[in-house]
Motif scaffolding. Structure first.
Motif, PDB file in Angstrom:
ATOM      1  N   ARG A 149       0.594  -1.158  -0.010  1.00 46.32           N
ATOM      2  CA  ARG A 149       0.029  -0.115  -0.092  1.00 46.32           C
ATOM      3  C   ARG A 149       0.950   1.285   0.045  1.00 46.32           C
ATOM      4  NH1 ARG A 149      -2.669   0.970   4.574  1.00 46.32           N
ATOM      5  NH2 ARG A 149      -4.581   1.713   3.877  1.00 46.32           N
ATOM      6  N   VAL A 150       0.540   1.999  -1.032  1.00 44.86           N
ATOM      7  CA  VAL A 150       1.272   3.443  -1.000  1.00 44.86           C
ATOM      8  C   VAL A 150       0.516   4.478  -0.788  1.00 44.86           C
ATOM      9  CG1 VAL A 150       2.825   4.872  -2.227  1.00 44.86           C
ATOM     10  CG2 VAL A 150       3.022   2.399  -2.692  1.00 44.86           C
ATOM     11  N   ALA A 151       0.900   5.606  -0.046  1.00 50.11           N
ATOM     12  CA  ALA A 151      -0.026   6.876   0.128  1.00 50.11           C
ATOM     13  C   ALA A 151       0.542   7.861  -0.878  1.00 50.11           C
ATOM     14  CB  ALA A 151       0.035   7.272   1.484  1.00 50.11           C
ATOM     15  N   VAL A 152      -0.165   8.534  -1.644  1.00 53.98           N
ATOM     16  CA  VAL A 152       0.148   9.618  -2.400  1.00 53.98           C
ATOM     17  C   VAL A 152      -0.565  10.854  -1.760  1.00 53.98           C
ATOM     18  CG1 VAL A 152      -0.163  10.616  -4.640  1.00 53.98           C
ATOM     19  CG2 VAL A 152       0.566   8.206  -4.243  1.00 53.98           C
ATOM     20  N   VAL A 153       0.221  11.692  -1.410  1.00 52.71           N
ATOM     21  CA  VAL A 153      -0.360  13.105  -1.057  1.00 52.71           C
ATOM     22  C   VAL A 153      -0.280  14.153  -1.924  1.00 52.71           C
ATOM     23  CG1 VAL A 153      -0.317  14.910   1.097  1.00 52.71           C
ATOM     24  CG2 VAL A 153       0.400  12.413   1.361  1.00 52.71           C
ATOM     25  N   GLY A 154      -1.399  14.597  -2.503  1.00 45.00           N
ATOM     26  CA  GLY A 154      -1.667  15.481  -3.708  1.00 45.00           C
ATOM     27  C   GLY A 154      -1.944  15.053  -4.791  1.00 45.00           C
ATOM     28  N   ALA A 155      -3.167  15.221  -5.357  1.00 43.60           N
ATOM     29  CA  ALA A 155      -3.634  14.710  -6.641  1.00 43.60           C
ATOM     30  C   ALA A 155      -3.582  15.465  -7.721  1.00 43.60           C
ATOM     31  CB  ALA A 155      -5.244  14.162  -6.154  1.00 43.60           C
ATOM     32  N   GLY A 156      -2.463  16.312  -7.858  1.00 43.38           N
ATOM     33  CA  GLY A 156      -2.248  17.130  -9.135  1.00 43.38           C
ATOM     34  C   GLY A 156      -1.429  16.397  -9.847  1.00 43.38           C
ATOM     35  N   PRO A 157      -0.848  16.926 -11.124  1.00 41.87           N
ATOM     36  CA  PRO A 157      -0.154  15.913 -12.134  1.00 41.87           C
ATOM     37  C   PRO A 157       1.112  15.039 -11.517  1.00 41.87           C
ATOM     38  CG  PRO A 157      -0.346  18.233 -12.817  1.00 41.87           C
ATOM     39  CD  PRO A 157      -0.756  18.264 -11.273  1.00 41.87           C
ATOM     40  N   ALA A 158       1.768  15.510 -10.655  1.00 47.70           N
ATOM     41  CA  ALA A 158       2.772  14.447  -9.967  1.00 47.70           C
ATOM     42  C   ALA A 158       2.279  13.172  -9.287  1.00 47.70           C
ATOM     43  CB  ALA A 158       3.527  15.358  -9.223  1.00 47.70           C
ATOM     44  N   GLY A 159       1.322  13.757  -8.460  1.00 43.93           N
ATOM     45  CA  GLY A 159       0.381  12.515  -7.691  1.00 43.93           C
ATOM     46  C   GLY A 159      -0.401  11.655  -8.537  1.00 43.93           C
ATOM     47  N   LEU A 160      -1.039  12.159  -9.316  1.00 41.37           N
ATOM     48  CA  LEU A 160      -1.610  11.653 -10.273  1.00 41.37           C
ATOM     49  C   LEU A 160      -0.820  10.321 -11.255  1.00 41.37           C
ATOM     50  CD1 LEU A 160      -4.487  14.262 -11.562  1.00 41.37           C
ATOM     51  CD2 LEU A 160      -4.984  11.841 -10.184  1.00 41.37           C
ATOM     52  N   SER A 161       0.162  10.769 -11.851  1.00 40.06           N
ATOM     53  CA  SER A 161       1.313   9.987 -12.481  1.00 40.06           C
ATOM     54  C   SER A 161       1.794   8.884 -11.639  1.00 40.06           C
ATOM     55  CB  SER A 161       2.328  11.086 -13.218  1.00 40.06           C
ATOM     56  OG  SER A 161       3.284  10.239 -13.815  1.00 40.06           O
ATOM     57  N   CYS A 162       2.159   9.384 -10.490  1.00 42.22           N
ATOM     58  CA  CYS A 162       2.915   8.364  -9.608  1.00 42.22           C
ATOM     59  C   CYS A 162       1.765   7.344  -9.274  1.00 42.22           C
ATOM     60  CB  CYS A 162       3.229   8.998  -8.445  1.00 42.22           C
ATOM     61  SG  CYS A 162       4.102   8.096  -7.150  1.00 42.22           S
ATOM     62  N   ALA A 163       0.603   7.768  -8.782  1.00 44.61           N
ATOM     63  CA  ALA A 163      -0.534   6.662  -8.402  1.00 44.61           C
ATOM     64  C   ALA A 163      -0.929   5.809  -9.740  1.00 44.61           C
ATOM     65  CB  ALA A 163      -1.625   7.553  -7.919  1.00 44.61           C
ATOM     66  N   HIS A 164      -1.014   6.386 -10.833  1.00 44.75           N
ATOM     67  CA  HIS A 164      -1.240   5.424 -11.892  1.00 44.75           C
ATOM     68  C   HIS A 164       0.030   4.459 -12.108  1.00 44.75           C
ATOM     69  CE1 HIS A 164      -1.790   4.264 -16.118  1.00 44.75           C
ATOM     70  NE2 HIS A 164      -2.950   4.366 -15.844  1.00 44.75           N
ATOM     71  N   ARG A 165       1.083   4.907 -12.030  1.00 43.64           N
ATOM     72  CA  ARG A 165       2.043   3.927 -12.334  1.00 43.64           C
ATOM     73  C   ARG A 165       2.204   2.888 -11.172  1.00 43.64           C
ATOM     74  NH1 ARG A 165       5.997   3.835 -16.412  1.00 43.64           N
ATOM     75  NH2 ARG A 165       4.994   5.071 -17.351  1.00 43.64           N
ATOM     76  N   LEU A 166       2.012   3.347 -10.051  1.00 42.39           N
ATOM     77  CA  LEU A 166       2.053   2.299  -8.932  1.00 42.39           C
ATOM     78  C   LEU A 166       0.983   1.259  -9.093  1.00 42.39           C
ATOM     79  CD1 LEU A 166       3.042   4.818  -6.032  1.00 42.39           C
ATOM     80  CD2 LEU A 166       4.385   2.828  -6.988  1.00 42.39           C
ATOM     81  N   ALA A 167      -0.179   1.611  -9.573  1.00 39.70           N
ATOM     82  CA  ALA A 167      -1.344   0.973  -9.654  1.00 39.70           C
ATOM     83  C   ALA A 167      -1.089  -0.014 -10.536  1.00 39.70           C
ATOM     84  CB  ALA A 167      -2.813   1.839  -9.948  1.00 39.70           C
ATOM     85  N   MET A 168      -0.572   0.368 -11.746  1.00 39.15           N
ATOM     86  CA  MET A 168      -0.258  -0.621 -12.909  1.00 39.15           C
ATOM     87  C   MET A 168       0.610  -1.621 -12.414  1.00 39.15           C
ATOM     88  SD  MET A 168       0.575   1.731 -16.288  1.00 39.15           S
ATOM     89  CE  MET A 168       1.453   0.226 -17.067  1.00 39.15           C
ATOM     90  N   LYS A 169       1.340  -1.383 -11.629  1.00 40.87           N
ATOM     91  CA  LYS A 169       2.461  -2.415 -10.914  1.00 40.87           C
ATOM     92  C   LYS A 169       1.750  -3.418 -10.163  1.00 40.87           C
ATOM     93  CE  LYS A 169       6.256  -0.370 -13.045  1.00 40.87           C
ATOM     94  NZ  LYS A 169       6.953  -1.043 -14.011  1.00 40.87           N
ATOM     95  N   GLY A 170       0.404  -2.982  -9.642  1.00 46.64           N
ATOM     96  CA  GLY A 170      -0.257  -3.921  -8.639  1.00 46.64           C
ATOM     97  C   GLY A 170      -0.290  -3.218  -7.328  1.00 46.64           C
ATOM     98  N   HIS A 171       0.065  -2.095  -6.917  1.00 49.12           N
ATOM     99  CA  HIS A 171       0.314  -1.928  -5.627  1.00 49.12           C
ATOM    100  C   HIS A 171      -1.432  -0.950  -5.373  1.00 49.12           C
ATOM    101  CE1 HIS A 171       4.425  -2.625  -5.667  1.00 49.12           C
ATOM    102  NE2 HIS A 171       4.581  -1.784  -6.516  1.00 49.12           N
ATOM    103  N   ASP A 172      -1.771  -0.828  -4.150  1.00 53.39           N
ATOM    104  CA  ASP A 172      -2.804  -0.317  -3.691  1.00 53.39           C
ATOM    105  C   ASP A 172      -2.565   1.105  -3.330  1.00 53.39           C
ATOM    106  OD1 ASP A 172      -4.775  -2.507  -4.239  1.00 53.39           O
ATOM    107  OD2 ASP A 172      -4.302  -3.331  -2.383  1.00 53.39           O
ATOM    108  N   VAL A 173      -3.225   1.927  -3.861  1.00 56.69           N
ATOM    109  CA  VAL A 173      -2.761   3.440  -3.610  1.00 56.69           C
ATOM    110  C   VAL A 173      -3.884   4.058  -3.248  1.00 56.69           C
ATOM    111  CG1 VAL A 173      -1.835   5.578  -4.960  1.00 56.69           C
ATOM    112  CG2 VAL A 173      -1.370   3.296  -5.570  1.00 56.69           C
ATOM    113  N   VAL A 174      -3.626   4.827  -2.105  1.00 54.74           N
ATOM    114  CA  VAL A 174      -4.667   5.877  -1.490  1.00 54.74           C
ATOM    115  C   VAL A 174      -4.022   7.292  -1.827  1.00 54.74           C
ATOM    116  CG1 VAL A 174      -5.801   6.502   0.373  1.00 54.74           C
ATOM    117  CG2 VAL A 174      -5.465   4.333   0.125  1.00 54.74           C
ATOM    118  N   MET A 175      -4.873   7.920  -2.423  1.00 56.83           N
ATOM    119  CA  MET A 175      -4.547   9.265  -2.785  1.00 56.83           C
ATOM    120  C   MET A 175      -5.058  10.553  -1.919  1.00 56.83           C
ATOM    121  SD  MET A 175      -3.728  10.872  -6.793  1.00 56.83           S
ATOM    122  CE  MET A 175      -5.179  10.039  -7.377  1.00 56.83           C
TER     123      MET A 175
END
Length: 451
Positions: A149-175
């Protein structure tokens, strides 16, 4: 800036809504760069030399394979072109609209050097991404769950990009995001004529179709979130909190009614359900020389301000706004004054005039000349830079931003950062996307190394 829906502010003399008919304002805020149709896209793609060592790729912060996606358009497979783009830049649709291509990929285009007229890379990118997104297709599948599980703080361009790539890799993300909507700069900080028809939220909804990402709004560090707690509860944390503060205007009378920050004005405009209800001054002065200054000035004109001036303290070649943006401003009737700085705001309670002083460069140091003049100004916007707010204690800073090394690693274990809040790089949407993507790859490698 707040999470509340837009409501017009208190009445201030000289600042009023409805300076133009509603239908004229709607027309003024039409798409800055209308999309290419199929035939236009083929003609534009045919101009590409498909360079082997393409300088346009080197100039792209996300390293999109530009010759490949343009060739895919030219062979009638725009959906394949879109996937080529999204593999490197999952926010390629927005970047096609707002990225300063004229100073990045298109400036590096071989056609630009040979003819002074580059391939329209940005518009071709929009053509491809719009085609795929318009078919409601998400081109990527999520890997098998990793249990991390990964926490992403901030749902702007950097956070969205990070969250999507992590989700693709199979991790659960809370943004987590402080505002009422995800999107960050794309939703709240981009001129309305660059992102029309609620595209920012449509792009977020499309991105979230990868699965594995939960979004919690109205939560920020220090406001319901604690970094130490996140580090304990999650396997990794990514900070993409942007720059929430705005530099103060150092001038006598800067606290008068009618003086506001340009970032809030743009955010209010983006959230306004009816632009004709948005108050604007008759005489507007914007202090600053970057993209935010241009966006605030141009949109003031489009709302019906009669006289709009950008006042910048240094020479034109030092302005953060590109030549294209400056030309856009002047084409809309904005006057740009350079070599001037504010020294006072005059008025009886509310702003009525701004006093500016001419400046000169003395050995690299900017100084006032002592010669001043005044401009009518019932509305004055500060666009003189943003600052980091809400940085967690214990994390190292560099130049007022979070210090990072390599792909976003901070001084704290298990914590990465990227986008405008992090040191290094330009404060551009496309750069934030690249930093979020690269941090996600490093987070994934770190998590899997400990598997």
């Amino acid at each position: 800036m707040t999470n509340a829906p837009f409501t017009p502010g208190p009445h201030i003399p000289g600042i009023a809504p409805g300076r133009l008919p509603a239908d004229q304002i709607t027309g003024n805020f039409g798409d800055l760069h209308p999309p290419l149709d199929g035939h236009e896209a083929l003609v534009a793609a045919d101009r590409c030399y498909f360079c082997y060592d393409a300088p346009c790729m080197d100039a792209c912060p996300t390293a999109i394979d530009i010759p490949l996606f343009i060739r895919q358009i030219s062979t009638g497979t725009p959906e394949a072109a879109a996937k080529t783009i999204f593999e490197q830049n999952i926010l390629g649709g927005m970047c096609a609209r707002v990225c300063p291509t004229e100073t990045l990929c298109e400036e590096a285009c071989v056609r630009m050097e040979a003819e002074g007229d580059p391939v329209e890379i940005g518009r071709l990118q929009r053509y491809a991404t719009d085609r795929l997104m318009g078919r409601n297709i998400h081109p990527f599948d999520r890997a098998a769950p990793t249990g991390r599980r990964v926490a992403v703080v901030g749902a702007g361009p950097a956070g969205l990009s990070c969250a999507h790539r992590l989700a693709m890799k199979g991790h659960d993300v809370v943004m987590f995001d402080a505002r009422a909507k995800p999107g960050g700069l794309n939703e709240y900080g981009i001129a309305a004529y660059k992102s029309t028809e609620d595209f920012a939220q449509k792009e977020v909804d499309w991105l979230l179709r990868i699965g594995g990402i939960t979004v919690e709004t109205g939560r920020a560090l220090g406001q319901g979130l604690d970094l130490d707690t996140l580090r304990q509860e999650y396997d990794a944390v990514f900070l993409g909190i942007g720059l929430g503060g705005v530099n103060a205007l150092v001038a006598e009378g800067a606290d008068r009614a009618g003086v506001a920050d340009a970032v809030s004005f743009i955010a209010d405009l983006r959230q306004a359900p009816d632009l004709s209800a948005l108050p604007v001054g008759r005489n507007v002065v914007v202090i600053g020389g970057g993209m935010t200054a241009v966006d605030a000035a141009v949109q003031s004109r489009l709302l019906g301000a009669e006289n709009v001036t950008i006042a910048y303290r240094r020479s034109a070649d030092r302005m953060g706004a590109s030549q294209f943006e400056r030309d856009l401003a002047t084409s809309k009737g904005v006057r740009i004054l350079t070599g001037v700085m504010p020294v006072a705001v005059h008025g009886n309670g509310a702003a009525a005039e701004i006093e500016l002083e001419y400046t000169r460069d003395e050995g690299g140091r900017l100084v006032g000349t002592g010669e001043t003049f005044r401009l009518p100004a019932d509305q004055i916007f500060r666009a003189i830079g943003q600052t980091l707010e809400g940085a967690p204690g214990g994390i190292d800073l560099d130049g007022g931003k979070i210090r990072v090394t390599g792909p976003g690693r901070t001084s704290l274990d298990k914590v990465w950062a990227g986008g405008d809040c992090a040191s290094g790089g330009e404060d551009l949407t496309v750069t934030a996307v690249a930093e979020g993507r690269d941090a996600a790859e490093d987070i994934h490698a770190a998590l899997m190394a400990g598997a």
